[in-house]
Every structure is written in C-alpha cells, then in structure tokens.
Write a protein that holds these residues in place. Structure first.
Motif: not given
Length: 901
Positions: A156-176
């Motif tokens: 299940i992908l909530w959005g298909r944007a590849p994650e950004k390295e060192d991204s604050l958004f990735k830190l807050l909303m990561t799927d893992n």
C-alpha cells in the motif's frame, strides 16, 4: 538458516502431532469466513467513510487463484493501521477476492482468526516482535500436514513520491513506523487519499515457504537424511516453541524483505537533492581526477576545470518532481484516450519478476517522440518506478525541457566526441544512477527511425553501462529489449520529407503546438512488447570478462579488447531481441500485403486471402516465441484500415477493390518495414521460385546462404548462420504445406499453376525482398563500374544514397526505402565485415576482387532483366559526374554541420 538440530526438532514435532490417518470426516475441511454483528457494522461504516476520502488505484495484475478450493487466504502487510486494514477490505470486496476483515475459521485444523490480514509489524507483537497471527498459522501448518494456507503479500502506497534523503518530511511521516499514529493515518487519508496505490503480489504457499526455509541449501539426499534423523531423535536439544519462534522469525524476515524490494521497485531509490547530487558528482574522486587532467591539457586552473564539469553536470542531471509526475499521469491518461483506441502491452510480467533483484536497463526501439512518454507511462501504471530516460539535448527547449527534466529525463549532447571532461561527467552520472539501483532507459539506435526499420545500434550508452558495472557491482544488470509499434504516427509526414532530403526540423514550443493540432486525428492502437531479457552476467561469462575489474575511482579506464567485443555483441543481440518481440498488428500486415501488389491494389477477396495467408504462416512457424500476431479477422483488418483512412474500398461490379489511399503509400511502407524481418526469408525463397519457375533446392540454398548475411545485417535477423539450413528447410516445408511451392521430387521445386490463387499469393509474397536486393545490386554495380581502390566507404554510401533518391522518384513510385542512407551503410559495412571489401589504411579507399561481381550475379535469380538494366543505367556515372556529386554532398554536409554548431 536454522541449525540442523532445530530443523530436526521441528520435523519431529510436526511428525508426532500429525494425525495418523485422517478419516473421511476430516478430509472435508470445514472452512468459513465469519464475523460478529458488531464487527460487520464497524466494517460497513468505516469502509463507507474511507471510501469517500480514498480512491485507491490498483497496480499490476490481480492474483489468480481458485476461490472455491479449501485453501485459506491471508493478506500480508508490513505495517499495522486501521486505515490499511479497511482499505484492503474495500479492495477485496471490489475485486471479488476472499474478504480481508472477516473471521477465518477452520475447526478441523484449529484455525480461528478474526481477520484475514497478517501485519508483520503489529503493536501487539511479543517474542521479539513476531507477528502473532503468522506465528499461529505456522504452528497450525506444522501440526496439520494437510492444512493449505496461501499468503498474498500486499503493498500500500499512500503517495508514490520517492523519499528524499535527509528530508524533514521523511522524518515526520515515514512509513516504517511500526505503530502509525492517528495523526499520520489522518494525514494519509486526507492528503494522500487520492494518490493511494495498492498492489496484490503473487500468492505464496505457506507450506512451501516453510519447507524451503527448513531445507535451504540442502540436497535431496540431505533432506531425506534430515527427515530420517528427525524420526530417530529421542532427545530434544531445544524446546519446540523456541524452534517455532526461530522459524517464524525467518519467515517474517523473508516476507519483510520481499515487500521492501517490491516497494523499492514501485518507488525507486531515495532521491538526493539535485544540487547535492551535482556536488557529489563534482567532488567524486573520478571527476576530481578528470578535472586535473582537463586543467593540465587546457592550461587552466583545477577550479576552472571543476566549474566546467559543474556546468556539464547541470546540463544533464535530472530534477525529479513528483507533482510533475502526477500532472503527466493525468495528462497522458487523457492524451492516450484522445489519440489511441488502446495501448496493448505484452510480456510485462517478465520485467516485474526481475525488478526486485536486478538493475533494469530498458532499451526500446525509437519510432516517435511519444516513445519515452508512452513507455514510462506503461511502467508507472503497472506499478514499477519510472526509469530515468536519456534524452537528446535537442529536447531541452523552453517549457518542454524543464517538464521532461522533472519527469526523470536527463539530457545529453547529441555529440561529444573528443570532450574528455564531458564524457567523464556523463560516465560518473550513469555510474551513480546504476549503483543507486535506478532503472534507466535509453534508445540504443541513437535517434528515431525514419524508415520503420531498426537503425544500427550506437554503442556509447551501452558501453557506459558496462563500464559502470565493471567498476562496481551492486545488482546484476539486465537489459530489457522493448518493441514499440504504432498504427499511425504523428511524425509520419515529417519522416518522409527528411528521407527525401528536407532538413530536420528543430524541436521547439511551436513544433509542440503543431503536434497538438493532430490530437483529434485517429491513431489506432499502440503496442508495447517487452522482449526476452538479456543478462549481462551471461555475456561476461561468454567473453571471459571479470566483474569489478576496473578501478572504482576512474572513468577514463578503457575497455579491453574482450570487453569491447562484448559491447558490440550485446548491441546486436538487443536489436535482434527487439525484432523478436515484434507485434504484427493489423496496419503493418495490411501494409505488407498491399504494397506488395501491383499499383498497391488488390481485389478484396484476394486481399482477405493474402492477409489470412500471412497470419497462417506466422502462426504455423512463428518468427519467435515473443512475436505477437494480431487475431483480428482479415475482413476486420480491412475495415480497420478504412477506418484509419489508410486504405479505401473502390466499388466495382465484378468485386470491390482495396487500394492504398492517396499519398499514403510512403507512410504505409514505414509500418510494413516494422515487420519486414518476420517474413523476409519466406519472401526471398518465394522470389527465387517465382522468378525462375523451377529451381533446384540445393541451388536455392546456396543463393540464400550467400545473401543471408546482408539481410541479417539490415534487418537484425536472429537466425545463426550455423543453423540456417534447418531454418530454410522448415520455411520451405511451410510454403509447400500452404500450396505456394510444389515439390516435384529429386530436390526440384516449382511454382503452382499460373492460373491458381496460390500462384497469385506466391507473387505477392515474393515482392517484399525485391527492394533490398535492388539496393544491393545497385551498390555492387557502382563499385564494379568505378573499380577497386577508387572510392571510400563514405563516398560509396553517399553516392548510393543519391542514386537511390533518383531511382525512387523515377521508377519506384516514390517509396522512401531508397532514401534511407543507413540501409546503404549497413550493406557496405556487411561487405567489409565479410572481407568482400578491404579498406586501404592510407587512403581509406575500398579494394575488392571478382567476388563482388559473383554476388551481383545472384541478382538475376530474383530481379527482372528490365529492373537490372535500370539499376545498371542509374549506377553508370562518369568521372565528372562522380566528382560533381561528391563536391555537392561535401558542401551540403558542411552547411549542415555549420547549422548544428
């Protein structure tokens, strides 16, 4: 892998608890999907609420299994969340799959679960984070040998944007996260709900997974021995529960790894900011070394050389933008609906199977500017990440360029020979993409084919790919030859004009708008066929080239002789595999039939018979297992061509006539050439029999064997020379079976009765090969008349191109095959490779002997005396005409080069 003593204990535990002999009552498994009323209400209300906010899109194919059997179905997800549970339940309802949020009860096998979903990361996990439901199902499988459970992994992908390295958004909303918060679930539903994707992967049998885990790395003898030991073991070294936990841990890790790989194939690798990527390139050891060499050679500072390298990197590096991808997704969905009746895709599943563990390199043929948009769209819609596409810098124009760059295009110069620093930057960028496991796409022909045939491969990008793999190997590289076939093409009129000598139109926004005016026209269907993959490892072994044999920190290390030969061989194999994946569509088949008839017209009944003949021949003895032949009936094919306004029906009292519509003959030759390779040997054999009435089979074989290398070079035929005799015999037998050739016995072949329909069909089948042989004969006549040692390769090709243009206008109904310079170059190259021509080291002149005339002598068996005389006359040029033609050609090339600069 579990130690053997754990395996033995597991096997003993399973054996001791297994029923001795299931009775008739137990053989009928009592399986049911149940749910309490309160759960049914929750399922219904929550499903309706989620359905309003979330519109999930299905990726890939639905799993195929018999829902009526007694196998229990469970869906495997990585992360627990209520939204994921409800979403999967909605999807199973929509696609009529076994329900996900209903209880699964099998009293016979002690299975009683309140839902059919296994979360690998569950908040109630204990025992070192093991999934409780997976643990129970594994225990039940070990206890009951007849229990059947299938696991269906789901992404299940909530959005298909590849994650950004060192991204604050990735830190807050990561799927893992193992236990997604309410905030994150609401964010997914509210923000990503309309950009949600679900993919059901191939079902896996739980018992098979357990068996493979227990016996991993063992031979059959060891497996038998392990089972025997387990039965003889009297003392357990570890508790059975511990062994079960170890087994569940291994299975859970395998499923996690599988879903991680699937996720990576759908999203691609994490992205680096474009500026950071450029910096990493410029300050890499390889580019530092290249900049130092550039500074020493040009007499500039290293800082200036580095600045030049940065300029080159900024020219080429892509700037991925998921919003642009989403815009393209919506726009292209609308565009394909406007342009095409449908997009037919063949053999894609073979790509999906390789995507998780291989570096995918797509190498499609290049027919149109639509190619890269279409191929990327098909890959994206089928759930794999979009490849980074190598595009010519001629497309880096205002408005269009930034859009393509944001949609994973990276731009390269059309020519950069002699620019060592630019080459180094491009090689390092390619190496960066490959080592990051980024799928890549490039057109090995280098440019769009104007004639419909494949162009000779350009080895530059291919060599860079192999150079990267020899520097460092992460994943094994696999090439995916891809055939793209159209039924109408936007640039058709432009191609014909360019073949006739008109200057190539530059790409611009105005040109884009002009293409937009054609959107309302009918373009039929478009076909994509993914050919048999080519694994680089197979070629490394074949040519004895060692992996990781080049320095990691250098881009300028040359490939040795074996590696260079390997690059050339892979290039040819890619072209052959593209042709093997050809789609014989209705328009290409219709073009082949009508352009083979006098004046491009046939009685409608005869036209139907000829189409049926080609379909029958292609199916009875397929060109390749990958080749696809349209299943449309001959009458529907004719009606379809009329609908596309490519042909027209002329009513007549003695029977309607089907003919090529006005000014469409040149364009139809393009589509005929797409599939010419499928029928060329049959056409050659038919021509030899049809033009001679009778011919000895041995004589026929000798002529075809001598001429085959030239046809093979032109059309990238895959039949090996050492097995050609068997292929010829099979094709002759095919023609005999269809009544097109009569076997008189004693090796003598004959045409059918001249008044029969079979004779007419033989005449039409014989026509396609004639233009190739006419070009060959004209080239040989020019060489013979000018004499050995008087012309260079370039002069021969240029003169033949010039003569071909004149011949086409005067005698050949303006069919553009004679305008295609690459066809003459292919023939001269083949003559040189086979040592019929030798190049003088000092002057570059071509030397040859009597064998040139011997080859030309074979033309009389196929070409009519009138045509041979015409070709002789056209090729007859005196010294003044030769000098004038060469001067004019040289001046034209200089003007063209000046415009490019």
């Amino acid at each position: 892998m579990i130690p053997s003593f754990l395996k033995n204990k597991l096997l003993k535990n399973r054996t001791s608890k297994a029923p001795a002999a299931p009775d008739a009552t137990k053989s009928s498994v009592a399986t049911s999907y149940t749910n309490a009323p309160i759960n049914q209400l929750y399922r219904k209300v929550s499903g309706q609420a989620l359905d309003v906010a979330v519109k999930a899109k299905l990726l890939g194919e639905l799993p195929e299994f018999d829902t009526n059997d007694q196998t229990l179905t469970f869906y495997v997800l990585q992360d627990y969340s209520r939204s994921n549970s409800i979403l999967i339940d909605l999807q199973t309802q929509e696609y009529k799959l076994p329900p996900a949020l209903m209880g699964v009860k099998d009293s016979t096998h002690d299975v009683n679960e309140n839902a059919a979903i296994i979360f690998l990361h569950h908040p109630k996990s204990k025992d070192h984070q093991l999934s409780p439901r997976l643990s129970r199902l594994v225990a039940a499988s070990l206890q009951h040998p007849d229990l059947q459970i299938r696991l269906v992994p789901v992404s299940i992908l909530w959005g298909r944007a590849p994650e950004k390295e060192d991204s604050l958004f990735k830190l807050l909303m990561t799927d893992n996260w193992q236990d997604p918060s309410i905030t994150k679930q609401l964010f997914n539903i509210g923000v990503m709900g309309r950009d949600t994707f679900v993919q059901f992967h191939e079902p896996q049998d739980l018992r098979t997974i357990i068996h493979d885990s227990l016996y991993e790395g063992q031979t059959d003898e060891l497996k038998v021995s392990s089972i025997a030991d387990s039965r003889n073991t009297r003392h357990a070294l570890v508790p059975a529960a511990d062994a079960n936990r170890e087994l569940v841990r291994i299975l859970q890790q395998q499923l996690n790894t599988y879903l991680d790989k699937q996720r990576a194939t759908m999203l691609g690798p994490d992205l680096s900011d474009r500026r950071n990527l450029v910096d990493k390139l410029i300050y890499s050891p390889a580019i530092q070394h290249a900049a130092q060499i550039e500074a020493d050679e040009k007499g500039i500072s290293v800082r200036e050389a580095r600045g030049l390298a940065r300029k080159y990197a900024n020219e080429m590096v892509n700037d991925y933008s998921h919003p642009i991808i989403r815009v393209f997704d919506r726009f292209l969905t609308w565009l394909w609906t406007q342009l095409y009746d449908g997009v037919e895709v063949h053999h894609f599943e073979r790509v999906r199977k390789l995507a998780t563990d291989h570096e995918i390199i797509y190498v499609p043929c290049h027919r149109s500017h639509v190619d890269y948009l279409l191929l990327s769209y098909v890959i994206y819609k089928r759930g794999l990440s979009i490849p980074y596409v190598a595009a010519g810098d001629n497309l880096d124009v205002p408005v269009l360029g930034p859009l393509l760059r944001g949609a994973v295009a990276f731009f390269i110069r059309r020519s950069f020979r002699g620019n060592a620093l630019y080459t180094a930057v491009l090689r390092e960028y390619m190496h960066t993409l490959i080592t990051r496991n980024t799928p890549i796409e490039y057109f090995i022909e280098g440019g769009r084919s104007r004639s419909g045939r494949l162009l000779p491969p350009k080895m530059g990008m291919l060599a860079m790919t192999i150079h990267s793999q020899l520097r460092k190997t992460n994943k094994p590289v696999v090439f995916i030859p891809t055939y793209i076939g159209y039924e109408r093409i936007m640039e058709g009129g432009t191609y014909i004009g360019e073949l006739k000598g008109k200057p190539k139109e530059s790409e611009s926004l105005i040109g884009l708008l002009k293409v937009g005016r054609k959107i309302e026209r009918i373009f039929g269907n478009v076909h994509l066929s993914f050919g048999t993959p080519l694994h680089l490892s197979d070629f490394l072994q074949k040519f004895d080239v060692a992996a990781d044999s080049l320095p990691v920190d250098r881009t300028d290390t040359p490939l040795d002789e074996k590696a260079s030969a390997m690059v050339d061989n892979i290039g040819v194999k890619i072209m052959q595999h593209i042709n093997k994946a050809a789609v014989v569509n209705p328009v290409s088949l219709l073009s082949l039939v009508l352009l083979s008839a006098p004046k491009a017209a046939l009685d409608e009944d005869i036209c139907r018979e000829q189409i049926a003949l080609y379909q029958g021949i292609a199916r009875h003895m397929p060109y390749s297992d990958d080749t696809v032949v349209t299943d449309m009936s001959p009458q529907k094919i004719i009606d379809y061509g009329i609908k596309l306004k490519l042909i027209e029906r002329i009513p007549h009292i003695l029977g309607d006539i089907i003919q090529v519509a006005g000014k469409q003959a040149a364009l139809l030759s393009y589509f005929r050439n797409n599939i010419l390779h499928v029928f060329i040997l049959l056409s050659f054999l038919a021509a030899l029999v049809a033009r001679n009435g009778r011919v000895n089979r041995n004589r026929l074989d000798d002529i075809v064997i001598q001429m085959y290398p030239f046809l093979q070079s032109e059309l990238f035929l895959y039949y090996p020379a050492h097995g050609l005799m068997d292929t010829l015999n099979q094709k002759i037998d095919n023609l005999i079976a269809h009544g097109l050739i009569i076997d008189l016995g004693d090796g003598m072949l004959s045409v059918p009765d001249a008044n029969s329909s079979c004779y007419q069909q033989l005449e039409v089948l014989a026509a396609p090969v004639e233009q190739s042989l006419e070009r060959y004969f004209m080239t040989l006549a020019l060489l013979s008349q000018q004499g050995s040692g008087n012309l260079t390769t370039e002069e021969v090709v240029d003169l033949c191109h010039l003569l071909g243009q004149r011949l086409s206008v005067l005698y050949a109904d303006d069919i553009p095959d004679f305008f295609d310079r690459s066809l003459f170059l292919s023939f001269v190259t083949a003559l040189t490779r086979l040592d019929y021509l030798q190049i003088d080291d000092e002057t570059g002149a071509l030397n040859f002997d009597q064998r040139i005339d011997d080859i030309a002598h074979h033309a009389k068996y196929v070409l009519s005396p009138d045509m041979m005389q015409i070709l002789q006359q056209v090729a007859s040029l005196d010294d003044d005409e030769i000098a004038h033609a060469i001067t004019e050609i040289s001046n034209k090339k200089q003007r063209k080069f000046g415009r490019k600069r």
